[in-house]
Design a protein around this motif. Sequence first.
Motif, PDB file in Angstrom:
ATOM      1  N   THR A 457       3.049  32.211  50.048  1.00  0.00           N
ATOM      2  CA  THR A 457       2.641  31.391  51.190  1.00  0.00           C
ATOM      3  C   THR A 457       1.165  31.018  51.021  1.00  0.00           C
ATOM      4  OG1 THR A 457       1.887  33.252  52.555  1.00  0.00           O
ATOM      5  CG2 THR A 457       4.233  32.681  52.653  1.00  0.00           C
ATOM      6  N   LEU A 499       2.512  27.334  58.690  1.00  0.00           N
ATOM      7  CA  LEU A 499       3.691  28.180  58.496  1.00  0.00           C
ATOM      8  C   LEU A 499       3.952  28.937  59.785  1.00  0.00           C
ATOM      9  CD1 LEU A 499       5.560  29.126  56.043  1.00  0.00           C
ATOM     10  CD2 LEU A 499       4.162  31.180  56.045  1.00  0.00           C
ATOM     11  N   ALA A 516       3.642  37.021  51.388  1.00  0.00           N
ATOM     12  CA  ALA A 516       2.979  36.378  52.523  1.00  0.00           C
ATOM     13  C   ALA A 516       1.746  37.153  52.942  1.00  0.00           C
ATOM     14  CB  ALA A 516       3.944  36.263  53.699  1.00  0.00           C
TER      15      ALA A 516
END
Length: 554
Positions: A457, A499, A516
């Motif tokens: 991410t 996100l 992440a």
Amino acid sequence: MTKPQKILFLSIIILAIFLRFFGLDKFPPSLFSDEVDLGYQAYSLLKTGKDYNGNLLPISFQSFADFRAPLYIYTVVPLVAILGLNEWAVRLPAAFFGILAVYGIYFLVRTLGFGAWVGMISSFLLAISPWHLQYSRVGFEVTLMLSLLILGTACFISGLKNRSLLLISTVLFALTLYSYSTAKLFVPIFVIGLIIIFAKELFKLSLKFKILLIFFFLLIATPMISDTIIGKGLFRFSYTSIFADSTIPKEIDILRGIDSKKETVELGQKSNLISKFSHNKIFSLGEVFLKNYLSAFSTNFLFINGDHIGRHSVGKMGEFYLVEIITFLAGVFWLVKFGKGIQKKLFASWLLLAPIPSSLTVGGGDHATRLILMLPPLIMISALGFYNLWSYLWRENFKKALFVLLIIFFTVNLYFYFHQYYIHHPIEQERLWHYGFKQAILKTENLQPDYEKILFTPTTEPPLIFVLFWTRYDPLQFQGKGFVENLGKYSFLPLGSDLNAEDLERSLDKNTLVVANRKDVGVDLRREKIEGVKPLDIIKYPSGEVAFYILTHE
């Protein structure tokens, strides 16, 4: 040097070795992006003879967003071949050249006509220097630059009596240009200063030998000079210099608007002659340069707070120990009153010239990396003060007590620094050292056979270079690609991508791993849940806070 002095000097070198090698792979706590970048450049050079952008044996190494000086990277190559791609291979050259500088400054002090004790105190102060240690334990190029500069200067002065050393000095000065960007400006003007100071001695050399020295310097330096002028050697300066500061024209327009007494200020508006004279680019740039230059000599930078960037200092103290205010002032007093003309001229020229390259850059007034050129003369002056305080105070019992108090103060300073460096700094600056990338990538490497895709991410730092480094990705397969969104099984969302929990859930399936950042996830998955998301592992910072989650579909 007497036998006891030789034993003491050897002890200082051993101390310097210990302080630079102990826990080198763990303190600082992680390789940050620049270290990983130069390590992968060395790996690419080892495997292919090219940097990771496909340039053959480059003079300047092309990274993702910059061009790097080459010499340090070339020194890393054999270590990568021997040790592999890891912290030790990247940081060992910095440690080695840091130790070499500790020896070299003794040599320099002696060539300047000072005694063995002053030389040893200089070596000791450099061995324990917070400023020098910070850069001797990280893959920064500046310890290499300092070692070449110190040894080059010592060989230059000694070479006035021994021609072979003068030739070595020429080679060392030329190589310094390949070490770090600030050397490209400082070394030429510093060498000119040396030529002026020692003009009488140099005049005695034969014309033939002088031409030989110039030939050797140009032979080594010309590729870098050419790259700097017509290549990419000035790329970094082009966006860090005060000349590229976009805020200066805006400030000038605002000040001219105030002069015109207009209610609204328009960019580029016409101004009268007085306003143009009072507020212009030349004056503004001069003001910024002067502020930077004077800040480099401030007690705030040198003794109180140091560099504000967490990777450049441990924080909560200056680049020198607080007690060295006393020894430095004593050293300046002795040098002014009793120093020889040559000594005064060398210290003055070195100190006055050293801040110039950094002062020409934005934020250069307290940038320890660019200002480290100041360190050798400041260390030597502090050593002079320490030695002369010792000589003066160690005569009577009352004065001895004052010197003992000075040593106690010094010891307290030392304790605070090392406590800060090994206990607090790894935690306080854990994010700046980009901790967690290594652990997350190695973990996904172990899990990789079970998954077809690994998605990173967005984070505060692009993960691509970390993946290349820690997976030892074949440079031949990567060369010339630049930033990519996919690298084998790895995929990267661009920085700045929004996100949320729904996006995260959609990104996951039974064949996908997601790495992440805690900030990207938005919740603490140790206490909360996201529907359809299963944490496989949690990578924690040294502080215990979450750095990365490794996630899969629930």
